[in-house]
Design an enzyme around this catalytic site. Structure first.
Site, PDB file in Angstrom:
ATOM      1  N   SER A   1      40.973  -8.971  85.811  1.00  0.00           N
ATOM      2  CA  SER A   1      39.942 -10.128  85.646  1.00  0.00           C
ATOM      3  C   SER A   1      41.721 -11.097  85.123  1.00  0.00           C
ATOM      4  O   SER A   1      42.462 -11.228  86.186  1.00  0.00           O
ATOM      5  CB  SER A   1      39.360  -9.737  84.455  1.00  0.00           C
ATOM      6  OG  SER A   1      39.105 -11.020  83.697  1.00  0.00           O
TER       7      SER A   1
ATOM      8  N   ASP B   1      30.065  -7.941  90.652  1.00  0.00           N
ATOM      9  CA  ASP B   1      30.837  -8.896  90.047  1.00  0.00           C
ATOM     10  C   ASP B   1      30.918 -10.133  90.320  1.00  0.00           C
ATOM     11  O   ASP B   1      31.421 -10.126  91.018  1.00  0.00           O
ATOM     12  CB  ASP B   1      32.061  -8.387  89.257  1.00  0.00           C
ATOM     13  CG  ASP B   1      33.504  -9.319  88.674  1.00  0.00           C
ATOM     14  OD1 ASP B   1      32.108 -10.060  87.566  1.00  0.00           O
ATOM     15  OD2 ASP B   1      34.180  -9.227  88.618  1.00  0.00           O
TER      16      ASP B   1
ATOM     17  N   HIS C   1      32.785  -6.232  86.942  1.00  0.00           N
ATOM     18  CA  HIS C   1      33.965  -6.238  86.832  1.00  0.00           C
ATOM     19  C   HIS C   1      35.323  -5.414  86.311  1.00  0.00           C
ATOM     20  O   HIS C   1      36.277  -5.678  86.332  1.00  0.00           O
ATOM     21  CB  HIS C   1      33.948  -7.379  85.475  1.00  0.00           C
ATOM     22  CG  HIS C   1      35.209  -8.801  85.291  1.00  0.00           C
ATOM     23  ND1 HIS C   1      35.275  -9.793  87.090  1.00  0.00           N
ATOM     24  CD2 HIS C   1      35.375  -8.904  84.712  1.00  0.00           C
ATOM     25  CE1 HIS C   1      36.307 -10.288  86.041  1.00  0.00           C
ATOM     26  NE2 HIS C   1      36.182  -8.866  84.662  1.00  0.00           N
TER      27      HIS C   1
END
Length: 455
Positions: free
Chosen positions: A176, A378, A432
């Protein structure tokens, strides 16, 4: 403000032998831990007022020879203990029910600690248990300062644990917003290695999952163009809606006209309140109003914040467990009265100062083995973004997009380049947090990268 007595106590802990940080027992776990583990603080500024919390887990394989790997979660403002308890750490929670007062811990059969010594670092200062002796007024930070303090942490760690430095292979991993942290830290290590050979860190490579690339480029940028084609490709918006978007916004879905904004809002609204981190997973939010946050990477996107694409983070059990005073004592953490509650994600004064980390990559790829990977469901950082920028660097392709296998089943798709094994890889069905959603495939991916094997 912390009391003088607590400051003196903390200073003694920091300068003590590493045995002082060893975790001898953990609430919710019976018997000996799967391997030796350590939890403590290391200072990251000269006046020793800013401290990062680390949780170090020795390898369950051969700790004396296995590589050392640093793990960073993103946010910015989210704890890397997410990685420990929900992703690739050695222990997970037996139940995800936050109403259970004393959560039980169980072994994670797919922990990366089977083959690597792992550091889970709560960075930057202010995240999780990390703190400043000057209190909340000293928590403001930015991309550059975070990189500098992460490097200071590594220097302090290798000084405290010299047996893990030297010629031992070292890797950096994360996901991320760590897509910003990692290349900046890697470049800082590269520069330090060139300028100060006595402080050389034997970095071999790094891997970034579902990573941001900057604050003016990619999905972390304002008005990014990547989510809409991802949503269209996954059947979240119709052909009719997509045609209207193209007419109003142009081929890159990034027009600024009022009609474009209207159509974008309508499209996202029609998709509904799906889980932005995994469009096919239910949305579970075990946050109270105080803890529930939107990821900072969405803060400037009014369309996405107002309708659809909900941030779904199931951190209820971790919040209960890590705010238990017995757990804090077992981890040698400062009391809640002095540094506040542990939270999965915290909002504090973080300034996003890097327009793009893509300028770092050509040099880093030529210097270190590099893996960029993405879960393919994601919507927070769609694989389409990372596929595009990895191919845009201009390195010649060694092997174009093809499936990679785990247990004779397609685990995703991979593109490899001729430059130093540079690789882009997707993990099918993963959101994610790839190790959380597809732990078996994530373990296989990690093992092949660490061992420099073909995907």
């Amino acid at each position: 403000m912390l009391s003088l007595a607590l400051l003196v106590t903390n200073a003694l802990l920091v300068s003590a032998a590493i045995e002082e940080d060893e975790i001898t027992s953990l609430p919710g776990w019976e018997g000996a831990l799967p391997s030796r583990q350590y939890s403590g603080y290391l200072p990251v500024n000269e006046e020793k007022s800013r401290f990062l919390h680390y949780w170090f887990v020795e390898s369950e394989g051969s700790p004396s020879t296995d590589p050392l790997v640093l793990w960073l979660n993103g946010g910015p403002g989210c704890s890397s203990l997410d990685g420990y308890f929900y992703e690739q750490g050695p222990l997970h929670f037996e139940s995800n029910d936050p109403s259970i007062p004393n959560p039980k811990l169980v072994r994670n059969p797919n922990t990366w600690c089977k083959m690597a010594n792992m550091i889970f670092l709560e960075s930057p200062v202010g995240v999780g248990y990390s703190y400043s002796t000057k209190g909340e007024s000293d928590l403001a930070t930015n991309d550059t300062r975070t990189a500098e303090e992460n490097l200071r942490f590594l220097d302090a760690f290798f000084a405290a644990y010299p047996e893990y430095g030297g010629n031992r292979d070292f890797y950096i991993s994360g996901e991320s917003y760590a897509g910003i942290y990692i290349p900046m830290l890697v470049d800082a290590i590269r520069i330090q290695n060139e300028k100060s050979p006595s402080m050389r860190i034997n970095l071999k490579g790094f891997l970034v999952g579902n990573g941001c690339t900057g604050n003016k480029v990619g999905v972390c940028a304002d008005g990014n163009p990547y989510r809409i084609p991802f949503m269209y490709g996954h059947g979240l918006i119709s052909e009719e809606v997509n045609v209207k978007l193209l007419q109003a916004c142009g081929p890159h879905y990034n027009g600024t006209a009022f009609t474009c904004r209207e159509e974008l809002q309508s499209a996202v609204s029609r998709a509904g309140s799906i889980n932005i981190y995994d469009i096919y997973a239910p949305c579970v939010n075990n946050f109270d109003d105080e803890n529930r946050v939107f990821p900072v990477l969405l803060r400037d996107d009014d369309v996405v914040k107002r309708v659809g694409l909900t941030d779904c983070i199931d951190a209820g059990v971790a919040t209960v467990y890590l705010n238990n005073e017995e757990v804090r004592k077992a981890l040698h953490m400062m009391p809640e009265a002095d540094i506040g509650k542990w939270k999965m994600c915290k909002m504090f004064g973080y300034e996003r100062t890097i327009d793009s980390v893509l300028t770092f990559y050509p040099t880093l790829i030529r210097t270190y083995r590099t893996l960029i990977y993405n879960g393919n469901v994601d919507a927070c950082v769609p694989y389409t973004d990372n596929e595009e920028w990895t191919s845009s660097l201009g390195f010649s392709v060694k092997e174009p997009w093809r499936p990679w296998l785990v247990d004779e089943q397609v685990a995703g798709y991979v593109t490899t380049y001729n430059e130093n094994g540079f690789t882009f890889l997707t993990v099918s069905g993963a959101g994610h947090m790839v190790p959380q959603y597809r732990p078996v495939q994530a373990y296989a991916m990690f093992e092949r990268f660490i061992k420099n094997q073909e995907f």
